[in-house]
Design an enzyme around this catalytic site. Structure first.
Site, mmCIF file in Angstrom:
data_model
loop_
_atom_site.group_PDB
_atom_site.id
_atom_site.type_symbol
_atom_site.label_atom_id
_atom_site.label_comp_id
_atom_site.label_asym_id
_atom_site.label_seq_id
_atom_site.Cartn_x
_atom_site.Cartn_y
_atom_site.Cartn_z
ATOM 1 N N ALA A 192 -7.348 -9.843 0.717
ATOM 2 C CA ALA A 192 -8.225 -9.238 -0.285
ATOM 3 C C ALA A 192 -8.359 -7.739 -0.042
ATOM 4 C CB ALA A 192 -9.588 -9.910 -0.268
ATOM 5 N N TYR A 193 -8.603 -7.374 1.195
ATOM 6 C CA TYR A 193 -8.745 -5.954 1.538
ATOM 7 C C TYR A 193 -7.455 -5.202 1.248
ATOM 8 C CZ TYR A 193 -9.942 -1.764 4.209
ATOM 9 O OH TYR A 193 -10.195 -0.466 4.575
ATOM 10 N N SER A 194 -6.315 -5.752 1.672
ATOM 11 C CA SER A 194 -5.028 -5.092 1.450
ATOM 12 C C SER A 194 -4.746 -4.930 -0.036
ATOM 13 C CB SER A 194 -3.908 -5.885 2.121
ATOM 14 O OG SER A 194 -4.110 -5.982 3.517
ATOM 15 N N SER A 226 -6.931 -4.891 -2.468
ATOM 16 C CA SER A 226 -7.893 -3.974 -3.079
ATOM 17 C C SER A 226 -7.511 -2.522 -2.819
ATOM 18 C CB SER A 226 -9.307 -4.254 -2.571
ATOM 19 O OG SER A 226 -9.496 -3.838 -1.229
#
Length: 253
Positions: free
Chosen positions: A155-157, A159
């Site tokens: 999710a972080y990557s 985003s």
């Protein structure tokens, strides 16, 4: 005292995620260099403390994932401080550390809501203020994870990859709108640096990311803050729709 005292004289900046970490460090430096700062953050208590510590001019407690709240904060900031010159979007979260097949849906949605939708809402609300002012500097905080991807951080990557793509689009939209060097929009892609956001991660994930950095250490918040302040200044006048790297050699593109 800053080496660049007076660099932001007469400038007003909005800094999201400004109550702690990188956002606070950038805001403190802008104030030290003669600017006025509005801090936007979810944590009202930290906002109050940060306002006193760095002598911020204005604060807004809000969730950037709430489009209506962002619009209201932009209007309130403009009413309180007048023309806005700079937007720095540093608000963000890491989300869960898990493989994709086990990744919690609620964590995925919250990461996207804050890191992508919230950043979009902030840019969407503030760009008209910059256009009306005839000048602007936008810095959107991405990550090397958006270039390379970190395992167990989908999710972080994703985003942060979205932040990079969004900023490239925005920078090209705004290029030349207000004359040479008028409004530029760029992203910064730090590697992991010492910050309260690391408290959201297991030590194994921090160790993995440190191991990917050729310099063999985590970054310091002031190193990325210094780069952002250049990006937010008059000096950054012929670079837009681009990324600036502070990764200790991890990414070189």
């Amino acid at each position: 005292m800053s080496l660049y005292a007076g660099r932001f004289a007469g400038r007003t900046a909005i800094v999201t995620g400004g109550a702690s970490g990188l956002g606070k460090a950038v805001a403190a430096r802008i104030v030290a260099e003669g600017g006025r700062v509005a801090l936007w953050d979810l944590d009202a208590d930290k906002l109050a403390t940060a306002r006193t510590e760095i002598r911020a001019t204005h604060v807004e407690a809000l969730d950037v994932a709430d489009a209506g709240a962002v619009e209201a904060a932009a209007a309130a900031t403009h009413a309180a401080l007048g023309p806005v010159d700079i937007l720095i979007c540093a608000a963000g979260i890491t989300g869960a550390t898990a493989p994709v097949h086990d990744y919690p849906i609620d964590s995925w949605q919250r990461v996207i809501d804050i890191n992508v939708n919230g950043l979009f809402y902030c840019n969407r609300a503030v760009v008209p203020l910059l256009l009306a002012n005839g000048y602007g500097r936008i810095v959107n905080v991405a990550s090397v994870a958006g270039k390379e991807g970190n395992p167990n951080a989908s999710a972080y990557s994703a985003s942060k990859a979205a932040v990079i793509g969004f900023t490239k689009s925005l920078g090209k939209e705004l290029a030349g709108k207000c004359g040479p060097g008028g409004i530029v929009a760029n992203a910064i892609t730090p590697a992991t640096f010492e910050s309260p956001i690391l408290e959201q991660l297991p030590q194994s994930q921090v160790d993995y990311m440190r191991g990917k950095i050729p310099m063999g250490r985590l970054g310091e918040v002031d190193e990325s803050a210094a780069m952002i302040c250049f990006m937010a200044s008059d000096e950054c006048s012929f670079t837009t729709a681009s990324t600036f790297d502070t990764s200790g050699g991890r990414t070189t593109f």
